[in-house]
Design a protein around this motif. Structure first.
Motif, PDB file in Angstrom:
ATOM      1  N   HIS A 195      -2.646  -1.278  -2.402  1.00  0.00           N
ATOM      2  CA  HIS A 195      -3.868  -1.674  -1.715  1.00  0.00           C
ATOM      3  C   HIS A 195      -4.922  -0.615  -1.980  1.00  0.00           C
ATOM      4  O   HIS A 195      -4.620   0.580  -2.065  1.00  0.00           O
ATOM      5  CB  HIS A 195      -3.649  -1.828  -0.210  1.00  0.00           C
ATOM      6  CG  HIS A 195      -2.842  -3.024   0.163  1.00  0.00           C
ATOM      7  ND1 HIS A 195      -3.271  -4.315  -0.069  1.00  0.00           N
ATOM      8  CD2 HIS A 195      -1.617  -3.139   0.735  1.00  0.00           C
ATOM      9  CE1 HIS A 195      -2.351  -5.169   0.356  1.00  0.00           C
ATOM     10  NE2 HIS A 195      -1.334  -4.479   0.840  1.00  0.00           N
TER      11      HIS A 195
ATOM     12  N   ARG B 239      -0.660  -6.999   3.271  1.00  0.00           N
ATOM     13  CA  ARG B 239      -1.351  -8.231   2.904  1.00  0.00           C
ATOM     14  C   ARG B 239      -1.612  -9.091   4.141  1.00  0.00           C
ATOM     15  O   ARG B 239      -0.673  -9.492   4.825  1.00  0.00           O
ATOM     16  CB  ARG B 239      -0.517  -9.028   1.894  1.00  0.00           C
ATOM     17  CG  ARG B 239      -0.492  -8.430   0.521  1.00  0.00           C
ATOM     18  CD  ARG B 239       0.541  -9.053  -0.382  1.00  0.00           C
ATOM     19  NE  ARG B 239       1.876  -8.573  -0.038  1.00  0.00           N
ATOM     20  CZ  ARG B 239       2.963  -8.856  -0.752  1.00  0.00           C
ATOM     21  NH1 ARG B 239       2.879  -9.609  -1.825  1.00  0.00           N
ATOM     22  NH2 ARG B 239       4.132  -8.377  -0.385  1.00  0.00           N
TER      23      ARG B 239
ATOM     24  N   VAL C 139       2.486  -3.823  -5.490  1.00  0.00           N
ATOM     25  CA  VAL C 139       1.515  -4.343  -4.530  1.00  0.00           C
ATOM     26  C   VAL C 139       0.784  -3.159  -3.899  1.00  0.00           C
ATOM     27  O   VAL C 139       0.996  -2.809  -2.738  1.00  0.00           O
ATOM     28  CB  VAL C 139       2.169  -5.214  -3.434  1.00  0.00           C
ATOM     29  CG1 VAL C 139       1.075  -5.887  -2.584  1.00  0.00           C
ATOM     30  CG2 VAL C 139       3.064  -6.270  -4.051  1.00  0.00           C
TER      31      VAL C 139
ATOM     32  N   CYS D 276      -4.578  -8.447  -3.864  1.00  0.00           N
ATOM     33  CA  CYS D 276      -3.236  -8.333  -3.305  1.00  0.00           C
ATOM     34  C   CYS D 276      -2.643  -9.662  -2.856  1.00  0.00           C
ATOM     35  O   CYS D 276      -1.424  -9.770  -2.696  1.00  0.00           O
ATOM     36  CB  CYS D 276      -3.245  -7.345  -2.140  1.00  0.00           C
ATOM     37  SG  CYS D 276      -4.449  -7.752  -0.841  1.00  0.00           S
TER      38      CYS D 276
END
Length: 651
Positions: A583, A551, A581, A623
């Motif tokens: 991506h 992030r 989380v 995110c």
């Protein structure tokens, strides 16, 4: 065998009649009581009691719902490409969809079954069949990802699958369509006596679940529909329903319903296993794919197998028997004790129950009614345990609540019927909306059912939801079965065409859920362990981009020196070590899907630029507050340019 005087076509006119009757029986306002609503309500922040795994049918995947809420949690890609995660598009997962026919990015998934220990659900894996291109898949219940897919040779319409023995020794794959074995060019009208059915027994390694096709039992050319293992006293046997014992090859809706009875095939797999271990069976050339996903390298590999052991059951006395069953049986279900085998014909009004003890006694006493291709047929009266009278019309599938009761779906009369195992008396019946196929009680096909809910999977939705055009999602309905009478408490739409389901308590799976992949355990050959290792390398017209994400940044984020005609591999490692989380990555002109990379994981996407320009890439999964800023550029120059590779690390 006795011939009937009418065809199965006579029943088709009854379908709409019975369905329409249920429609008329609905309450005027369509509302359920407030107490029913309370039973399915899961308050914000609270969680469901059960997981329900529904086959996706023609979606090729497996869907996960919560019970009692009916909320869909996840779609697990199995046999079909899935752009949401990039499954079947990323270089790591493409091998999972390899077959002897090449890359096959779809299948028709029907019957999930959860692994067991001592006949009880253990929550390690769930298995499901691919019906069209015969395959069996194993899915991890800690990651909810497909770990293994095995193609099945000598098979077609892999339908009586993927059911497992009570200690997960084997998962079976029974062919629906009989075919020439080995396959060859021959006239279809020479089907009878020449085509074969193959019942495949695939071993499951107890430590890692790795599959191996141990042997195939080559059977007469009937259609093998559904199956279930023995358990308890009948452990060591497997039971398969059959139809088309006429061996018709055309107009089956008429010609495959001529015999008064078809069979349940009782297979003594323990005896056959011993025979094979002692060198029995015939090694037959074959060509089938075995695809395995490695969680450490995050990569799938595909291996082509070249032979299979086939078994002629007539060479193993006592290995296979036929139990006569009313014509065209669909379900083939075994109660929690292993004593009773239910295989009622779907053109019947009654439910037929066979006794395992009586079967053994009939075998011992040689109570035979002839044979079929050298396989003894047991006398119907000698193996019959009882009949559930006036159960309904069109019985399909039975599961059990662990309290001595059974629940059977009736397709034509659109209802679920509850009856007592032993007395064969009907206790209750409730309509479904509409044309119910299978049902599921969590653990309902194990030695320890969790008899609180039954989920009915209906084929027709009609007026249950707002109309969305000529095609609607199918419908499931939840019944509370904790009392003597069933209570319909909720409807929910289901994705694809769910044929079958498996369920278990959430407490069996939730504590074992894998939330991240440890970055320090990532053994992917193209992993980027730290941002300073990010780089771009060229070999001829192949370019490998070693990229990291966190992030809210890609490293590298600007790349130059790419040329038209290059083949660019983006190897993307997610450096997050926080749960949930992921991506994503996508670039213009990708000609494939985006890929979604889980925390600690590496995935690869291939891009072949065809136009000169400066092309952006970006993260496809939200995110952070700076998600929009998570982007980069690739400069693409003409094929004959001499621009050197360069990149920025964003430092």
């Amino acid at each position: 065998m006795i011939k009937i005087k009418y065809s199965a076509l006579a029943f088709l006119g009854l379908v709409m009649v019975f369905t329409g009757c249920n429609d008329a029986g609905k309450s005027s306002n369509g509302a359920l009581s407030s107490s029913a609503a309370e039973k399915v309500y899961v308050a914000p922040g609270e969680q469901d009691e059960f997981y329900a795994f529904l086959s996706g049918g023609y979606s090729g995947n497996l869907t996960v719902y919560g019970l009692p809420s009916g909320r869909m949690f996840k779609e697990i890609p199995v046999f079909s490409q899935f752009p949401t995660s990039g499954y079947g598009y990323s270089e790591e997962t493409k091998p999972m969809l390899n077959t002897s026919f090449g890359f096959v990015p779809w299948d028709d998934s029907h019957h999930p079954d959860i692994s067991q220990t001592n006949g009880e659900l253990d929550g390690r894996w769930i298995f499901i069949n691919g019906n069209n291109t015969p395959r069996i898949a194993r899915i991890s219940l800690s990651t909810f990802e497909t770990e293994e897919i095995m193609e099945i040779p000598n098979s077609a319409g892999n339908h009586s699958s993927s059911f497992i023995t009570e200690n997960t020794e084997y998962v079976v794959a029974g062919t629906r369509f009989s075919v020439p074995v080995p396959q060859r060019d021959m006239p279809i009208n020479e089907y009878k006596g020449n085509f074969k059915g193959a019942l495949s027994f695939i071993s499951v390694a107890p430590d890692d679940g790795r599959l191996n096709l141990e042997f195939q039992v080559l059977m007469p050319g009937f259609n093998y529909d559904l199956s279930h293992p023995g358990r308890g006293k009948s452990h060591g046997w497997f039971f398969f329903s059959t139809y088309n014992t006429e061996e018709a090859n055309s107009l089956l809706e008429v010609m495959a319903s001529q015999n008064d009875k078809d069979f349940i095939a009782a297979i003594n797999w323990k005896k056959i296993e011993e025979y094979v271990k002692n060198g029995g069976g015939t090694k037959m050339p074959a060509n089938y794919a075995h695809n395995v996903y490695d969680e450490e390298t995050h990569t799938g590999t595909s291996t082509m197998k070249k032979e299979v052991i086939t078994v002629d059951p007539t060479k193993i006395p006592g290995s296979v028997y036929f139990l006569p069953t009313p014509k065209s049986p669909h379900g083939c279900d075994v109660d929690p004790t292993g004593q009773y085998i239910i295989g009622s014909g779907k053109l019947s009004a009654d439910i037929t129950v066979h006794s395992f003890d009586k079967m053994l006694a009939a075998i011992e006493g040689e109570k035979f009614d002839g044979e079929a291709y050298g396989i003894p047929i047991l006398k119907f009266e000698e193996v019959l345990a009882g009949t559930v009278k006036s159960g309904g019309l069109g019985p399909l599938h039975t599961e059990f609540d662990g309290q001595g009761n059974a629940y059977t779906t009736f397709f034509i009369s659109s209802e679920v019927v509850k009856w007592n195992v032993g007395s064969w008396e009907v206790i209750d019946r409730k309509p479904t909306y509409y044309s119910v196929g299978h049902l599921m009680i969590p653990g309902g096909n194990s030695r320890k059912p969790f008899g609180k809910y039954v989920v009915a999977m209906n084929k027709i939705t009609k007026d249950r939801y707002l109309p969305t055009g000529p095609e609607m999602e199918h419908s499931a309905q939840i019944y509370d079965i904790s009392g003597e009478k069933m209570e319909l408490i909720y409807d929910f739409p289901t994705h694809g065409e769910p044929h079958y389901a498996a369920g278990c308590p959430a407490e069996l799976l939730a504590p074992k859920s894998q939330k991240i992949y440890r970055l320090d355990e990532n053994k992917h050959p193209y992993a980027t362990p730290t941002p300073d290792k990010a780089r771009v390398e060229r070999t001829g017209n192949e370019v490998h981009v070693y990229m990291s994400t966190i992030r809210s940044h890609f490293t590298p984020d600007n790349i130059e020196g790419i040329k038209v005609g290059d083949k660019v591999y983006f190897h993307i490692t997610n450096h997050e070590q926080d749960f949930d989380v992921p991506h994503g990555f996508s670039i213009i002109g990708q000609n494939t899907s985006e890929i979604l990379v889980m925390p600690g994981q590496t995935k690869t996407s291939v891009w072949e630029p065809k136009k000169v320009g400066v092309w952006p890439f970006y993260c496809t999964d939200f995110c952070s507050a700076l998600h929009q800023e998570m982007q980069g550029y690739v400069r693409v120059s003409p094929a004959n340019s001499n621009i050197e590779l360069s990149w920025t690390l964003g430092e």
